[in-house]
Design a protein around this motif. Structure first.
Motif, PDB file in Angstrom:
ATOM      1  N   UNK A   1      34.173  38.538  48.143  1.00  0.00           N
ATOM      2  CA  UNK A   1      34.866  37.256  48.363  1.00  0.00           C
ATOM      3  C   UNK A   1      36.342  37.376  48.056  1.00  0.00           C
ATOM      4  N   UNK A   2      36.659  38.132  47.009  1.00  0.00           N
ATOM      5  CA  UNK A   2      38.068  38.352  46.678  1.00  0.00           C
ATOM      6  C   UNK A   2      38.799  38.995  47.845  1.00  0.00           C
ATOM      7  N   UNK A   3      38.164  40.013  48.440  1.00  0.00           N
ATOM      8  CA  UNK A   3      38.784  40.702  49.571  1.00  0.00           C
ATOM      9  C   UNK A   3      38.994  39.715  50.721  1.00  0.00           C
TER      10      UNK A   3
ATOM     11  N   UNK B   1      39.827  25.807  52.644  1.00  0.00           N
ATOM     12  CA  UNK B   1      41.038  26.149  51.883  1.00  0.00           C
ATOM     13  C   UNK B   1      42.285  25.741  52.656  1.00  0.00           C
TER      14      UNK B   1
ATOM     15  N   UNK C   1      26.414  30.456  44.893  1.00  0.00           N
ATOM     16  CA  UNK C   1      27.804  30.005  44.963  1.00  0.00           C
ATOM     17  C   UNK C   1      28.512  30.472  46.225  1.00  0.00           C
TER      18      UNK C   1
ATOM     19  N   UNK D   1      39.049  36.373  50.820  1.00  0.00           N
ATOM     20  CA  UNK D   1      39.956  35.240  50.616  1.00  0.00           C
ATOM     21  C   UNK D   1      41.400  35.688  50.505  1.00  0.00           C
ATOM     22  N   UNK D   2      41.596  36.902  50.001  1.00  0.00           N
ATOM     23  CA  UNK D   2      42.975  37.390  49.897  1.00  0.00           C
ATOM     24  C   UNK D   2      43.484  37.860  51.250  1.00  0.00           C
TER      25      UNK D   2
ATOM     26  N   UNK E   1      31.140  38.756  44.480  1.00  0.00           N
ATOM     27  CA  UNK E   1      32.478  38.288  44.101  1.00  0.00           C
ATOM     28  C   UNK E   1      33.596  39.233  44.534  1.00  0.00           C
ATOM     29  N   UNK E   2      33.373  40.544  44.449  1.00  0.00           N
ATOM     30  CA  UNK E   2      34.431  41.458  44.914  1.00  0.00           C
ATOM     31  C   UNK E   2      34.687  41.216  46.402  1.00  0.00           C
TER      32      UNK E   2
ATOM     33  N   UNK F   1      42.704  22.061  52.508  1.00  0.00           N
ATOM     34  CA  UNK F   1      43.140  21.687  51.168  1.00  0.00           C
ATOM     35  C   UNK F   1      44.642  21.953  51.004  1.00  0.00           C
ATOM     36  N   UNK F   2      45.077  23.110  51.509  1.00  0.00           N
ATOM     37  CA  UNK F   2      46.501  23.444  51.402  1.00  0.00           C
ATOM     38  C   UNK F   2      47.334  22.403  52.140  1.00  0.00           C
TER      39      UNK F   2
ATOM     40  N   UNK G   1      34.617  28.413  53.979  1.00  0.00           N
ATOM     41  CA  UNK G   1      35.468  28.200  52.808  1.00  0.00           C
ATOM     42  C   UNK G   1      36.943  28.384  53.194  1.00  0.00           C
TER      43      UNK G   1
ATOM     44  N   UNK H   1      36.067  39.796  38.907  1.00  0.00           N
ATOM     45  CA  UNK H   1      35.750  40.708  40.011  1.00  0.00           C
ATOM     46  C   UNK H   1      36.326  40.200  41.334  1.00  0.00           C
ATOM     47  N   UNK H   2      36.408  38.896  41.492  1.00  0.00           N
ATOM     48  CA  UNK H   2      37.080  38.377  42.695  1.00  0.00           C
ATOM     49  C   UNK H   2      38.549  38.778  42.681  1.00  0.00           C
TER      50      UNK H   2
ATOM     51  N   UNK I   1      38.749  42.246  43.769  1.00  0.00           N
ATOM     52  CA  UNK I   1      38.582  42.342  45.223  1.00  0.00           C
ATOM     53  C   UNK I   1      39.875  41.953  45.940  1.00  0.00           C
ATOM     54  N   UNK I   2      40.499  40.879  45.453  1.00  0.00           N
ATOM     55  CA  UNK I   2      41.744  40.417  46.065  1.00  0.00           C
ATOM     56  C   UNK I   2      42.843  41.458  45.899  1.00  0.00           C
TER      57      UNK I   2
ATOM     58  N   UNK J   1      31.905  30.839  39.527  1.00  0.00           N
ATOM     59  CA  UNK J   1      30.681  30.451  38.839  1.00  0.00           C
ATOM     60  C   UNK J   1      30.647  30.976  37.405  1.00  0.00           C
TER      61      UNK J   1
ATOM     62  N   UNK K   1      23.161  35.338  40.165  1.00  0.00           N
ATOM     63  CA  UNK K   1      23.912  34.098  39.971  1.00  0.00           C
ATOM     64  C   UNK K   1      25.022  33.892  40.979  1.00  0.00           C
ATOM     65  N   UNK K   2      25.359  34.915  41.737  1.00  0.00           N
ATOM     66  CA  UNK K   2      26.465  34.750  42.689  1.00  0.00           C
ATOM     67  C   UNK K   2      26.008  34.203  44.041  1.00  0.00           C
TER      68      UNK K   2
ATOM     69  N   UNK L   1      47.778  26.022  46.059  1.00  0.00           N
ATOM     70  CA  UNK L   1      47.634  25.588  47.455  1.00  0.00           C
ATOM     71  C   UNK L   1      48.951  25.098  48.048  1.00  0.00           C
TER      72      UNK L   1
ATOM     73  N   UNK M   1      29.816  27.905  49.165  1.00  0.00           N
ATOM     74  CA  UNK M   1      31.197  28.005  49.654  1.00  0.00           C
ATOM     75  C   UNK M   1      31.225  28.310  51.148  1.00  0.00           C
TER      76      UNK M   1
END
Ligand code: SF4
Lengths: 291, 593
Positions: free
Chosen positions: A77-79, A259, A107, A81-82, A74-75, A262-263, A255, B260-261, B264-265, B253, A103-104, B243, A111
Motif C-alpha cells: 500500500x505504501x508503494x 484521496x 483494512x 499510494x506513494x 502495508x508495504x 479529499x485533497x 482509496x 511498513x507503509x 513501502x512509500x 490499523x 490484521x491488515x 492533503x 480502503x
C-alpha cells in the motif's frame, strides 16, 4: 507498448522452491499475466512478506520487495499510494497473510486500495518446515500439531467477503491458464483484488495435495453471477467441492480516488503553500499603544 | 533593562479551561513582544480529573518552564492534591482562588505566601450568565495583577471564540475586562514593566508542531501513523495539512502497518515518515531493521513518554535512549537525533530527512512529551538557512543503470538507489541478506561484506557530517555539563547562573546520539576538572557514554525520572556535588604524592 514475452519477465535469480512446488505454477501465471498486459518492467512492483511464496518477487524482472513476515500488504500500500502509476502485486502465503499479517486484510479491503493480492495457499508453513497454518484443515498432523489439528481452518474467501473486498477469486496453481486469467482480471479491477491461489506444498503436505484439490475443484458455472453477494456466500460455504473462478466483484471508488477527492476538499480550490502555512504560527505585528 | 521573569500556573479540573486560558495568554502577550513557554500537566483520563498549565513569561526567549511559581490561580481545589507534589511556590508567591472555594486546610505553602480570594465564578455568572467564563475572568485578573500588556488579549480572545457568536465573543471580552478591573482595585499588588522595544517576528508553536513543520519543509511526501499519546498531534497535523499540499496521509490499523507503509512509500521514491511514542516504537522496531537492511530512507519520530509498557503517557522521559540506539536484532545501522527545543525541532526534522535520504537508512528522531506538548514563543526561524539540507536522493546514473547494482559496495557505504518508474533500475529490495544486486544470499563472506557496507554509512556520517552538537559557556571550562535533547533549556540556564558566579563552565548538548561525535566529545571533556551528566532517565545516557568514551575522573550523573520537569536549582545543586567530588579527588592525589 512493448512486445514482451512471458520469459522476458523472468529475472536471472533461480527459484529455490522444492521441485514440484505449487508456487511454480503461480510464478508462471504471473509472468504470463504481465506479458498479456504488456506492462513495462519498471512500472510493476511485486511485494511480499516472508515464507516460501514470498520469495517470488526476486524471480520477476520488475521492481520487487521481499519485506518482513506478514507485512506484504502495508508495504504494498505504501508503494501504491506513494506512486499510484505503479501496478502493485502483493504476494503472501496463508500463514503470512492470515496469521501474523491477518490484521491488515480487513483494512486494505475497506480502503479498496487498487492492488492485486495473491495469496498462495498451501495450508502449511513451508519455510519453517511444516507447522500448521490458519488454513490447515481436517485432522491433519503437522510438526506443531503432532496429534492432529484441534482448530478450525480459516476460510479466506469468507473472510474476504465479510471484509467487503471488491474482487474475490480463487484458482489452483496446477491450472495455470485460469490463474493467468484471474491475475489479469485482478490487476484490471479498479480497487483491491483478492486472489486465492491453491498452491500445494509437495514437501510438507505431500504430492497428494494436488490430487485432492483436483478431485474437488470445479469451475464456476457459466451462468454464475459474480455480482451477486448471495451466490458468493453460497460458494464460500460449499462443502465437498472447491469452486474456482471470479467469485465476487463489485465497483466501488478506490482509496486513491477518495484521496484525490479529499485533497480537493482540503484545498478549496487552491493548493496550500508553505509560507501560508507558516503564517498560522506567526504572531501578528504588535499594535501601537492606544492610551 | 530590568529582567521581568514571571512563572504562573493555572490549576483546575479538566474542562475548566486552564489550558485555553494559558494559550490565550501566550498568544496575547506574544503580540506585545513577550516570549513565553507553557507546559501542561494532566492526568491520563479522557475527561475530568486534574489539569495544570504553567506559563513562564519573559522579554527574552524562555529556556525552561521556570522553577517555582510567582502566582498560582486555582479555579477549583477538588483535584489539587494530585498536583501538590509538582507545584513549587516561591517564598512570596500569590495564590489566587475563587471566593466561593476556600483552600483546603491541609494546604502547605511558604510562610510568606499570600492568598487572594477573587470572585471568579460570581463575576463570570454576572457578566456572561454562565459560570464557564471563570477562566477568562481569571485571565483578566492575572493580566491586571501583573501589569501584562493588554493589546493582544482582545484579539486572542476573539480568535479563541471565533467559531462562536459575536455575543459570546463580547461577553468573554467583558469577562476579561472584569477580571482586569478586579485586580486593579487591589492596591497591594506588585508592579511590573513589560514594555519591550525589540518587536522581532515570532512563532507560537509546540514541539510536535515544530517537528511536523520541519518535516513538511524537508519535503515529506508520505506520512502513515497510528494514534498514541503524546505523539498524536503530529499525526493530526499531517492529516490536516498534507492533503492541502497534494501529499499522502494515512491513518493505519496499527503501528506496524504505519512504519511498513512508510517503508513501502520510501521504496517507491517518496520521503516518508511515521511518528509514535515508546510502545509504538517497540512494535515498529522489526521494520526499522528492514529499512536498514533494504537501505531505504525512513524517518521515525518517537515522542518519548514514561514507560515501560503503558507507563504514564502524559509524562516526559529520556528513557527510550537504549531502545533508539541499540534496539532491534542484528547489526542495525541507524541514526538517532534529538532536538533540544521547538525551534531546534524544525531544524532537526529537516536534518533527519537529509541524513535519511543521503545515507539511505532509518533515522530516529527522539523528542519527548515535555518538548512535544509544550507551547513556546520562539524567534522567527531562518528557513533559508535550512534550505541546503533539503535534498533529494541521487538517482542512479545512466552508467549505473547499464548493469545496475542496487547495493554496490562503495567507500562511503552509499549505493545508487532507484525506484519504480526508473527504467533498467529494477531490483528486489529485501530484509533478507543479499548481494550487490539484491539477490538473496546466506554466504558468510558476503554477509560480512554487506554488513560492513551498511555500518560504513554510520562511520561516514560520524566523519563527514556536523555531529549536531550544541554548546554554550566558556571556551576553556573547568567544569562541564553533558546532556541531550530537551534538557538543554535548563542546562543553559544553569551555565548562565554559574557564569554569573564567576565559574568557568560550559555545556555540550547532544542532538545526534548515534553515531556519537566521539572526537568532538573527547575534545570537550579533555580539559575538564569535573563533569556533570544530566539525564531524565535512570542512567542510560551515562552508561552509553561510558561504553564509547573515557569520562573524566570527577564525573557525576544527575538523573531522575520525569514526573516533574528538571529545575535549574536541582542541577545547580548537583554541580556542587561535582565540586565536592573534584575536591576529594584533588586531596587524594595530593596525599598520594
Ligand atoms: S516447502 Fe513446500 S511450499 Fe516451500 S518450496 Fe517446498 S514445496 Fe513449496
Amino acid at each position: 507498448m512493448g512486445n514482451h514475452t512471458a520469459t522476458d519477465y523472468r529475472s536471472d535469480v533461480k527459484p529455490v522452491w522444492c521441485p514440484g512446488c505449487g508456487d511454480f505454477g503461480v510464478l508462471n501465471a504471473v509472468y504470463q499475466a504481465l506479458a498479456r498486459l504488456q506492462l513495462p518492467f519498471e512500472e510493476v512492483a511485486v511485494v511480499s512478506g516472508i515464507g516460501c511464496s514470498s520469495r517470488l518477487p526476486g524471480y520477476v524482472k520488475t521492481y520487487g520487495f521481499n519485506s518482513i513476515h506478514g507485512r506484504a500488504l502495508p508495504v504494498a500500500q505504501g508503494v501504491k499510494l506513494a506512486r499510484p502509476e505503479t501496478t502493485v502485486i502483493a504476494v503472501a502465503g496463508d500463514g503470512d497473510g492470515l496469521s501474523i499479517g491477518g490484521g491488515h486484510l480487513p483494512h486494505i479491503a475497506r480502503r479498496n486500495v487498487d492492488l492485486t493480492y495473491i495469496m498462495m495457499d498451501n495450508g502449511i508453513y513451508g519455510m519453517t518446515k511444516g507447522q500448521s497454518s490458519p488454513t490447515t484443515g481436517g485432522d491433519q498432523e503437522t510438526k506443531s500439531m503432532p496429534y492432529g489439528i484441534i482448530e478450525e481452518a480459516v476460510n479466506p474467501i469468507k473472510l474476504a467477503l465479510s471484509y467487503d473486498a471488491t474482487f474475490i477469486a480463487r484458482g489452483f496453481s496446477a491450472n495455470v491458464k485460469q490463474c493467468i486469467d484471474l491475475i489479469v482480471r485482478g490487476i484490471q479491477h479498479p480497487g483491491f483484488a483478492f486472489v486465492q491461489l491453491l498452491s500445494p506444498c509437495v514437501t510438507f503436505v505431500g504430492r497428494d495435495q494436488f490430487d485432492i484439490i483436483r478431485e474437488l475443484a470445479v469451475d464456476l458455472p457459466e451462468d454464475y453471477d459474480a455480482g451477486s453477494l448471495d451466490q458468493a456466500w453460497q460458494v464460500s460455504n460449499e462443502l465437498g467441492k472447491i469452486s474456482l473462478g471470479v467469485i465476487y466483484q463489485k465497483q466501488s471508488p478506490t482509496y486513491e480516488q477518495r484521496l484525490q477527492n479529499l485533497a480537493q476538499r482540503a484545498q478549496e480550490g487552491s493548493r496550500a503553500d508553505f509560507a501560508d502555512l507558516l503564517r498560522q504560527y506567526h504572531v501578528s505585528e504588535p499594535e501601537p499603544a492606544q492610551d | 533593562m530590568h529582567e521581568e521573569d514571571l512563572t504562573l500556573a493555572l490549576v483546575g479540573s479538566g474542562g475548566e479551561g486552564v489550558v485555553s486560558a494559558g494559550e490565550i495568554l501566550i498568544h496575547a502577550t506574544a503580540q506585545d513582544g513577550l516570549y513565553s513557554m507553557m507546559v501542561k500537566s494532566y492526568g491520563p483520563q479522557i475527561r475530568g480529573g486534574e489539569s495544570l498549565a504553567q506559563i513562564r513569561l519573559k522579554k527574552t526567549p524562555v529556556l525552561s518552564q521556570g522553577d517555582a511559581l510567582d502566582a498560582m490561580v486555582v479555579l477549583s481545589w477538588s483535584n489539587f492534591h494530585r498536583f501538590a507534589g509538582e507545584v513549587r511556590l516561591k517564598e512570596r508567591a500569590v495564590i489566587l482562588h475563587d471566593s466561593e472555594d476556600a483552600p483546603p486546610a491541609t494546604l502547605k505553602v511558604p510562610a510568606k505566601a499570600r492568598f487572594v480570594a477573587v470572585p471568579f465564578t460570581a463575576s463570570a455568572k454576572q457578566i456572561t450568565g454562565v459560570t464557564q467564563a471563570k477562566n477568562i475572568v481569571a485571565l483578566g485578573f492575572l493580566a491586571g495583577w501583573f501589569d501584562l500588556p493588554q493589546h493582544g488579549f482582545a484579539e486572542s480572545i476573539r480568535e479563541r471564540f471565533a467559531k462562536k457568536s459575536e455575543a459570546v465573543q463580547q461577553s468573554n471580552l467583558a469577562a476579561f475586562q472584569a477580571g482586569v478591573a478586579l485586580a486593579q482595585a487591589e492596591s497591594t499588588r506588585p508592579r511590573y514593566d513589560w514594555a519591550v522595544t525589540n518587536h522581532e517576528a515570532k512563532l507560537v508553536l509546540t514541539g510536535n508542531e515544530a517537528v511536523a513543520i520541519g518535516s513538511l519543509f524537508a519535503g515529506v511526501k508520505f506520512f502513515a501513523g497510528y494514534p498514541i499519546t503524546p505523539a498524536s498531534e503530529i499525526m493530526e497535523w499531517m492529516a490536516r495539512e498534507l492533503p492541502r499540499f497534494d501529499r499522502v496521509f494515512i491513518q493505519t490499523e496499527d503501528e506496524i502497518a504505519a512504519v511498513t507503509m512508510a517503508i513501502g512509500a520510501s521504496f517507491a521514491g517518496a520521503k516518508a515518515m511515521t511518528a509514535t511514542s515508546g510502545p509504538g516504537l517497540s512494535l515498529m522496531t522489526e521494520a526499522v531493521g528492514l529499512a536498514a537492511m533494504a537501505e531505504l530512507p525512513l524517518v521515525v519520530v518517537d515522542v518519548q513518554r514514561a514507560g515501560p509498557s503503558t507507563g504514564i503517557p502524559t509524562k516526559t522521559t529520556q528513557a527510550d535512549l537504549y531502545h533508539a540506539v541499540f534496539g532491534g536484532h542484528g547489526n542495525l545501522p541507524r541514526v538517532v537525533l534529538a532536538p533540544t527545543d521547538a525551534a531546534d525541532a524544525i531544524a532537526v526534522a529537516v536534518h533527519a530527512f537529509y541524513l535519511a535520504e543521503k545515507y539511505q537508512l532509518p533515522v530516529l528522531l527522539l523528542t519527548d512529551q515535555f518538548l512535544g506538548q509544550r507551547l513556546e514563543v520562539i524567534p522567527q526561524v531562518d528557513f533559508a538557512a535550512l534550505k541546503p539540507q533539503v535534498i533529494t536522493r541521487t538517482a542512479p546514473t545512466e552508467e549505473d543503470l547499464q548493469r545496475y547494482h542496487r547495493f554496490k559496495l562503495t567507500e562511503s557505504g552509499v549505493s545508487p538507489i532507484s525506484a519504480p518508474g526508473i527504467k533498467n533500475g529494477m531490483y528486489t529490495a529485501a530484509g533478507i541478506e543479499h548481494d550487490e544486486t539484491g539477490r538473496p544470499t546466506s554466504n558468510a563472506e558476503l554477509d560480512e561484506k554487506m554488513t560492513r557496507k551498511r555500518a560504513q554509512k554510520i562511520e561516514t556520517i560520524r566523519q563527514h557530517e556536523s555531529g549536531m552538537l550544541w554548546r554554550c559557556g566558556d571556551h576553556d571550562p573547568e567544569i562541564g555539563i553533558l546532556a541531550w535533547g530537551s534538557t538543554k533549556g535548563a542546562v543553559q540556564e544553569v551555565v548562565a547562573r554559574l557564569q554569573q558566579e564567576g565559574r568557568k563552565v560550559a555545556a555540550l548538548v547532544l542532538r545526534q546520539l548515534s553515531p556519537l561525535p566521539l572526537a568532538q566529545l573527547q575534545n570537550f571533556m579533555d580539559p575538564l576538572e569535573g563533569l556533570l551528566i544530566v539525564e531524565m532517565a535512570d542512567g542510560q545516557f551515562h552508561s552509553y557514554l561510558k561504553s564509547q568514551l573515557t569520562l573524566p575522573h570527577s564525573t557525576r550523573v544527575y538523573k531522575r525520572l520525569g514526573a516533574a520537569l528538571f529545575t535549574v536549582q536541582e542541577i545547580l545543586d548537583a554541580i556542587k556535588e561535582v565540586d565536592a567530588l573534584w575536591e576529594t579527588t584533588l586531596q587524594q592525589t595530593i596525599a598520594a604524592m
